[in-house]
Scaffold this active site. Structure first.
Site, mmCIF file in Angstrom:
data_model
loop_
_atom_site.group_PDB
_atom_site.id
_atom_site.type_symbol
_atom_site.label_atom_id
_atom_site.label_comp_id
_atom_site.label_asym_id
_atom_site.label_seq_id
_atom_site.Cartn_x
_atom_site.Cartn_y
_atom_site.Cartn_z
ATOM 1 N N TYR A 130 0.824 -1.219 0.000
ATOM 2 C CA TYR A 130 0.000 0.000 0.000
ATOM 3 C C TYR A 130 0.854 1.264 0.000
ATOM 4 C CZ TYR A 130 -4.229 -2.652 0.063
ATOM 5 O OH TYR A 130 -5.237 -3.497 -0.334
ATOM 6 N N ARG A 143 1.736 1.890 -3.553
ATOM 7 C CA ARG A 143 0.615 2.457 -4.321
ATOM 8 C C ARG A 143 0.336 3.909 -3.932
ATOM 9 N NH1 ARG A 143 -3.985 -1.798 -3.651
ATOM 10 N NH2 ARG A 143 -5.126 -0.330 -4.990
ATOM 11 N N ASN A 162 -12.413 2.981 -7.106
ATOM 12 C CA ASN A 162 -10.993 3.312 -6.991
ATOM 13 C C ASN A 162 -10.653 3.847 -5.603
ATOM 14 O OD1 ASN A 162 -10.864 2.583 -9.640
ATOM 15 N ND2 ASN A 162 -10.855 4.679 -10.429
ATOM 16 N N HIS A 195 -14.850 1.589 -2.040
ATOM 17 C CA HIS A 195 -13.804 0.723 -1.477
ATOM 18 C C HIS A 195 -12.782 1.478 -0.641
ATOM 19 C CE1 HIS A 195 -14.808 -2.191 -4.974
ATOM 20 N NE2 HIS A 195 -15.666 -2.299 -3.984
ATOM 21 N N CYS A 250 -7.531 2.189 12.549
ATOM 22 C CA CYS A 250 -6.795 1.571 13.659
ATOM 23 C C CYS A 250 -7.346 0.190 14.003
ATOM 24 C CB CYS A 250 -6.878 2.475 14.899
ATOM 25 S SG CYS A 250 -5.997 1.777 16.313
ATOM 26 N N CYS A 273 -8.457 0.768 18.046
ATOM 27 C CA CYS A 273 -9.590 1.626 18.467
ATOM 28 C C CYS A 273 -10.497 2.000 17.301
ATOM 29 C CB CYS A 273 -9.054 2.904 19.147
ATOM 30 S SG CYS A 273 -8.338 4.093 17.985
HETATM 31 C C1 BV8 Z 1 -18.111 -8.460 -0.329
HETATM 32 C C2 BV8 Z 1 -9.844 -1.921 -2.427
HETATM 33 C C3 BV8 Z 1 -19.627 -9.491 1.137
HETATM 34 C C4 BV8 Z 1 -8.582 -2.600 -2.007
HETATM 35 C C5 BV8 Z 1 -11.024 -3.600 -3.752
HETATM 36 C C6 BV8 Z 1 -17.072 -15.543 -5.814
HETATM 37 C C7 BV8 Z 1 -17.945 -15.071 -6.782
HETATM 38 C C8 BV8 Z 1 -18.423 -13.760 -6.764
HETATM 39 C C9 BV8 Z 1 -18.023 -12.895 -5.746
HETATM 40 C C10 BV8 Z 1 -17.156 -13.371 -4.803
HETATM 41 C C11 BV8 Z 1 -16.686 -14.672 -4.816
HETATM 42 N N1 BV8 Z 1 -15.870 -14.824 -3.766
HETATM 43 C C12 BV8 Z 1 -15.810 -13.657 -3.061
HETATM 44 C C13 BV8 Z 1 -16.594 -12.778 -3.692
HETATM 45 C C14 BV8 Z 1 -16.850 -11.400 -3.288
HETATM 46 C C15 BV8 Z 1 -15.677 -10.537 -3.708
HETATM 47 C C16 BV8 Z 1 -15.493 -10.542 -5.204
HETATM 48 O O1 BV8 Z 1 -16.242 -9.919 -5.932
HETATM 49 N N2 BV8 Z 1 -14.445 -11.244 -5.660
HETATM 50 C C17 BV8 Z 1 -14.183 -11.306 -7.079
HETATM 51 C C18 BV8 Z 1 -12.671 -11.241 -7.323
HETATM 52 C C19 BV8 Z 1 -14.771 -12.590 -7.625
HETATM 53 N N3 BV8 Z 1 -16.068 -9.209 -3.280
HETATM 54 C C20 BV8 Z 1 -15.774 -8.831 -2.040
HETATM 55 O O2 BV8 Z 1 -15.140 -9.481 -1.265
HETATM 56 C C21 BV8 Z 1 -16.377 -7.498 -1.633
HETATM 57 N N4 BV8 Z 1 -17.053 -7.678 -0.395
HETATM 58 O O3 BV8 Z 1 -18.556 -9.073 -1.256
HETATM 59 O O4 BV8 Z 1 -18.654 -8.518 0.941
HETATM 60 C C22 BV8 Z 1 -18.871 -10.753 1.445
HETATM 61 C C23 BV8 Z 1 -18.337 -10.894 2.707
HETATM 62 C C24 BV8 Z 1 -17.671 -12.072 3.020
HETATM 63 C C25 BV8 Z 1 -17.502 -13.088 2.061
HETATM 64 C C26 BV8 Z 1 -18.007 -12.919 0.765
HETATM 65 C C27 BV8 Z 1 -18.689 -11.732 0.454
HETATM 66 C C28 BV8 Z 1 -15.292 -6.464 -1.439
HETATM 67 C C29 BV8 Z 1 -14.673 -6.164 -2.764
HETATM 68 C C30 BV8 Z 1 -13.771 -4.945 -2.614
HETATM 69 C C31 BV8 Z 1 -12.341 -5.382 -2.701
HETATM 70 N N5 BV8 Z 1 -11.479 -4.183 -2.682
HETATM 71 N N6 BV8 Z 1 -10.283 -2.473 -3.706
HETATM 72 C C32 BV8 Z 1 -7.423 -2.218 -2.862
HETATM 73 O O5 BV8 Z 1 -7.607 -1.473 -3.846
HETATM 74 O O6 BV8 Z 1 -6.318 -2.676 -2.564
HETATM 75 S S1 BV8 Z 1 -11.427 -4.254 -5.252
HETATM 76 C C33 BV8 Z 1 -10.385 -3.603 -6.397
HETATM 77 O O7 BV8 Z 1 -10.421 -4.484 -7.509
HETATM 78 C C34 BV8 Z 1 -10.845 -2.296 -6.964
HETATM 79 O O8 BV8 Z 1 -11.362 -1.457 -5.983
HETATM 80 C C35 BV8 Z 1 -11.856 -2.680 -7.986
HETATM 81 O O9 BV8 Z 1 -13.116 -2.839 -7.407
HETATM 82 C C36 BV8 Z 1 -11.352 -4.033 -8.390
HETATM 83 C C37 BV8 Z 1 -10.616 -3.897 -9.687
HETATM 84 O O10 BV8 Z 1 -11.576 -3.823 -10.628
HETATM 85 P P1 BV8 Z 1 -11.531 -2.660 -11.714
HETATM 86 O O11 BV8 Z 1 -11.627 -1.344 -11.040
HETATM 87 O O12 BV8 Z 1 -12.559 -3.041 -12.684
HETATM 88 O O13 BV8 Z 1 -10.091 -2.725 -12.354
HETATM 89 P P2 BV8 Z 1 -9.522 -3.855 -13.314
HETATM 90 O O14 BV8 Z 1 -8.050 -3.692 -13.349
HETATM 91 O O15 BV8 Z 1 -10.124 -5.172 -12.946
HETATM 92 O O16 BV8 Z 1 -10.124 -3.475 -14.737
HETATM 93 C C38 BV8 Z 1 -9.718 -2.283 -15.360
HETATM 94 C C39 BV8 Z 1 -10.661 -2.121 -16.511
HETATM 95 O O17 BV8 Z 1 -10.386 -0.882 -17.135
HETATM 96 C C40 BV8 Z 1 -10.492 -3.206 -17.567
HETATM 97 O O18 BV8 Z 1 -11.770 -3.595 -18.029
HETATM 98 C C41 BV8 Z 1 -9.707 -2.494 -18.680
HETATM 99 O O19 BV8 Z 1 -10.052 -2.978 -19.965
HETATM 100 C C42 BV8 Z 1 -10.202 -1.079 -18.502
HETATM 101 N N7 BV8 Z 1 -9.242 -0.050 -18.931
HETATM 102 C C43 BV8 Z 1 -7.897 -0.026 -18.732
HETATM 103 N N8 BV8 Z 1 -7.399 1.122 -19.226
HETATM 104 C C44 BV8 Z 1 -8.444 1.832 -19.717
HETATM 105 C C45 BV8 Z 1 -9.623 1.095 -19.534
HETATM 106 N N9 BV8 Z 1 -10.835 1.524 -19.935
HETATM 107 C C46 BV8 Z 1 -10.889 2.735 -20.543
HETATM 108 N N10 BV8 Z 1 -9.804 3.505 -20.755
HETATM 109 C C47 BV8 Z 1 -8.575 3.093 -20.362
HETATM 110 N N11 BV8 Z 1 -7.502 3.885 -20.587
HETATM 111 ZN ZN ZN Z 2 -6.185 3.633 17.751
#
Ligand code: BV8
Ligand code: ZN
Length: 268
Positions: free
Chosen positions: A69, A72, A108, A125, A133, A136
């Site tokens: 992090y 990043r 993002n 997100h 923390c 706390c």
């Molecule tokens: C939750 C913060 C309830 C951290 C992030 C199985 C099946 C389905 C779902 C799940 C599963 N197992 C678990 C899950 C749930 C899971 C999930 O969805 N997993 C996925 C991988 C299958 N989700 C979660 O856990 C969420 N919470 O569901 O809670 C729960 C509770 C307990 C147990 C189960 C469920 C929490 C998800 C949040 C995670 N945190 N970010 C950090 O950043 O470090 S996610 C992180 O990845 C980003 O925030 C963002 O959301 C994601 C990345 O996705 P994108 O933003 O789309 O980026 P990516 O690189 O993938 O794509 C870029 C796109 O841009 C591409 O399409 C590309 O073509 C395009 N592009 C590139 N350049 C350009 C462009 N387009 C236009 N112009 C350009 N120049």
């Molecule tokens: Zn604290």
């Protein structure tokens, strides 16, 4: 019916809209030089982002996750909003003057929408520039570079980079209770903030136009939002370099870098 790529028709919808939701993912920051999650930029050392973006990974090796992090944060601090961020912010201001509403719902964790001037922003997100923390639960805004002395010059992304193995007492600590702090982001397996989900749900229910920009639509629940709007019969336009699993659900798909296609769609 495949999505249309007719920009003139879409621009007519933009001009008629009164409540626009713009959903963004990592692709909106790609042209600023911020690596996306998938594709080449998605790897740091030998890890995929989602192997490190979990509470389990942090508990197991807080030093490694903080290096990730810290890297990043430092990357984003050297970057600027790009024409896509700016087109969205200018569009919001223009519609505001006409008594209309634009809301950005972003996945993002960089701060580029804020720095571009976007005001109505729901950050699903969290943020790279917030900490929480572990003791706390205090949430603090933090733009310190480096976030702590021990992380200075650490976090190199190269696969053969040495893990810094920083002792936990030298990792970022809470200003209030000296407890260990974590990045203020929502990790995989963690629930999103209830308030943000409710606010996003309301906008998605009320909008009369939706743009979904630069997201691979694979992370839930955010991946469901644009299809949910399309299911209500509201026009949805996807701006991406390529098709995604959701593309077929949308009325419009504009292929290309959103730094080019968004200004075409949103300019007066
Ligand atoms: C939750 C913060 C309830 C951290 C992030 C199985 C099946 C389905 C779902 C799940 C599963 N197992 C678990 C899950 C749930 C899971 C999930 O969805 N997993 C996925 C991988 C299958 N989700 C979660 O856990 C969420 N919470 O569901 O809670 C729960 C509770 C307990 C147990 C189960 C469920 C929490 C998800 C949040 C995670 N945190 N970010 C950090 O950043 O470090 S996610 C992180 O990845 C980003 O925030 C963002 O959301 C994601 C990345 O996705 P994108 O933003 O789309 O980026 P990516 O690189 O993938 O794509 C870029 C796109 O841009 C591409 O399409 C590309 O073509 C395009 N592009 C590139 N350049 C350009 C462009 N387009 C236009 N112009 C350009 N120049
Ligand atoms: Zn604290």
């Amino acid at each position: 019916m495949p999505p249309s790529a007719d920009m003139e028709t879409f621009r007519k919808l933009v001009n008629a809209a009164k409540h626009v939701v713009i959903l963004t993912g990592a692709g909106v920051s790609a042209e600023s030089g911020v690596p996306t999650f998938r594709g080449a930029g998605g790897y740091w050392r030998q890890f995929e982002a989602q192997q490190l973006a979990t509470l389990q990974a942090f508990r197991k090796n807080p030093s490694l996750v903080w290096e990730f992090y810290h890297y990043r944060r430092e990357v984003v601090l050297t970057k600027e909003p790009n024409p896509a961020h700016l087109a969205i912010a200018e569009f919001e201001k223009r519609l505001q003057h006409e008594g209309k509403k634009v809301v950005v719902i972003t996945q993002n964790v960089d701060d580029l929408h804020v720095r571009a001037g976007t005001e109505k922003l729901i950050r699903l997100h969290g943020s790279l520039f917030q900490t929480k923390c572990m003791n706390c639960s205090d949430i603090a805004v933090n733009f310190d570079s480096p976030i702590c002395p021990a992380l200075k010059d650490k976090g190199k992304p190269d696969t053969n980079a040495e893990d810094a193995r920083i002792p936990v007492e030298s990792l970022p600590r809470c200003q209030k209770c000296q407890g260990l702090v974590r990045p203020g982001v929502i990790w995989f397996g963690e629930n999103l903030n209830e308030g943000d989900l409710t606010a996003a749900g309301k906008e998605l229910e009320e909008c009369d136009l939706c743009l979904v920009v630069g997201t691979s639509s694979v992370v839930y629940p955010a991946a469901m939002f644009a299809p949910q709007v399309a299911a209500r019969g509201v026009p949805v336009a996807e701006f991406n370099l390529e098709s995604t699993p959701a593309t077929s659900r949308f009325g419009f798909h504009f292929e290309g870098p959103c730094g080019k296609t968004l200004p075409q769609a949103l300019s007066p």
